[in-house]
Enzyme design. Structure first.
Site, PDB file in Angstrom:
ATOM      1  N   SER A  70       0.802  -1.134   0.000  1.00  0.00           N
ATOM      2  CA  SER A  70       0.391   0.267  -0.016  1.00  0.00           C
ATOM      3  C   SER A  70       0.402   1.392   0.011  1.00  0.00           C
ATOM      4  O   SER A  70       1.284   1.458  -0.851  1.00  0.00           O
ATOM      5  CB  SER A  70      -0.764  -0.242   1.214  1.00  0.00           C
ATOM      6  OG  SER A  70      -1.800   1.221   0.925  1.00  0.00           O
ATOM      7  N   HIS A  97      -7.501  -5.978  -0.263  1.00  0.00           N
ATOM      8  CA  HIS A  97      -5.936  -4.958  -0.229  1.00  0.00           C
ATOM      9  C   HIS A  97      -4.956  -6.210   0.760  1.00  0.00           C
ATOM     10  O   HIS A  97      -3.818  -5.866   0.458  1.00  0.00           O
ATOM     11  CB  HIS A  97      -6.942  -3.845   0.053  1.00  0.00           C
ATOM     12  CG  HIS A  97      -5.268  -2.577   0.441  1.00  0.00           C
ATOM     13  ND1 HIS A  97      -5.214  -2.326  -0.354  1.00  0.00           N
ATOM     14  CD2 HIS A  97      -4.661  -2.046   1.230  1.00  0.00           C
ATOM     15  CE1 HIS A  97      -4.041  -0.973  -0.429  1.00  0.00           C
ATOM     16  NE2 HIS A  97      -3.920  -0.986   1.244  1.00  0.00           N
TER      17      HIS A  97
END
Length: 279
Positions: free
Chosen positions: A105, A257
């Protein structure tokens, strides 16, 4: 697996890091794998990936300021460029000159910044659902961040959905969410000092690297994405793949994610294959 934990001062702020290695693993002539976490996270997010990687490599996991166990000074400059400089300074302090960066991320952007600033330090980069193409905060939010006790509103805004709902949003297979995961990703919200520091970060964060900069990064890069990522959609990964000239992209169906938590074995296998092939 042996784990050693340390804290050292870099650029006026305490930086927490962990060394992980398997005493039976042949480590001669191998680069150090440097794990860089995402926003509101810490090295905790790699807990399922680290035991796999240490069978072959030494792993250095870093808590970026102001996250995890690192310092949360309101005077530190929380730009991505400066965070990258902190990681570089730590590596130089530890005498590490050969690395593979593995960024999740926001950590992907830090990894790319390091590759931009010090390409000779980085042999390869692995981007796990990396952030990309985000602009700087709007002027109105930057201005508002100077209001006294703005950090209280920021904490409320970030925590408004609650930790469980946040995890439901970032994990595709909800059966993976257990008490340990909830506790690990809730911990940042117990310390108000992180929100004071994040208020400073609102003003310091310069935005993600622009496409014209990405196109100049020649470091071999592996992009791994969850196709159900709601935080950083797959389209961002495809765009990064187009802009990074020496990259390849792998995607996983029914994956969100939190890729290191959801697909640790697959990610490990992808990384090892990437590291064992020529640039």
């Amino acid at each position: 697996m042996q784990t050693n934990q340390f804290t050292t001062s870099i650029a006026g702020i305490n930086v927490f890091y962990e060394f992980h290695h398997d005493s039976n693993s042949p480590l001669i002539h191998k680069p150090t794998l440097v794990l860089i976490h995402g926003f509101l996270s810490s090295s905790f997010s790699f807990r399922r990936l680290i035991p796999l990687l240490t069978k072959e490599y030494t792993v250095l996991a870093i808590d970026l300021p102001p996250f995890g166990k690192s310092g949360k000074s309101k005077n530190f400059v929380y730009s991505y460029e400066n965070m990258a400089k902190v990681v570089i300074a730590l590596l130089e302090k530890l005498g590490i000159s050969r690395t593979v960066l593995i960024g999740h991320s926001m950590g992907g952007q830090i990894s790319l910044n390091i590759s931009k600033q010090k390409p000779e330090l980085v042999e390869k980069v692995v981007l796990l659902c990396s952030s990309g193409y985000l602009k700087r905060m709007s002027r109105s939010i930057i201005y508002s961040s100077r209001i006294p006790y703005f950090y209280v509103w920021l904490k409320y805004w970030l925590a408004r959905q609650g930790p469980i709902q946040n995890l439901l949003n970032v994990v595709y297979d909800h059966s993976l969410i257990d008490d340990e995961m909830i506790a690990g990703y809730t911990e940042p919200f117990y310390d108000d000092q992180i929100f004071v520091a994040l208020t400073r970060m609102i003003r310091d964060r310069e935005g993600d690297l622009a496409a014209e900069i990405l196109r100049k990064i020649e470091t071999p890069s592996l992009l791994i994405w969850g196709e159900e990522d709601k935080v950083v959609p797959l389209e961002v990964g495809k765009r990064l793949h187009r802009d990074l000239p020496n990259s390849r992209l792998i995607t996983y169906k029914k994956t969100g994610h939190l890729l290191p938590e959801e697909k640790p074995q697959d990610v490990h296998d992808n990384i090892l294959d990437f590291l064992q092939t020529s640039p």
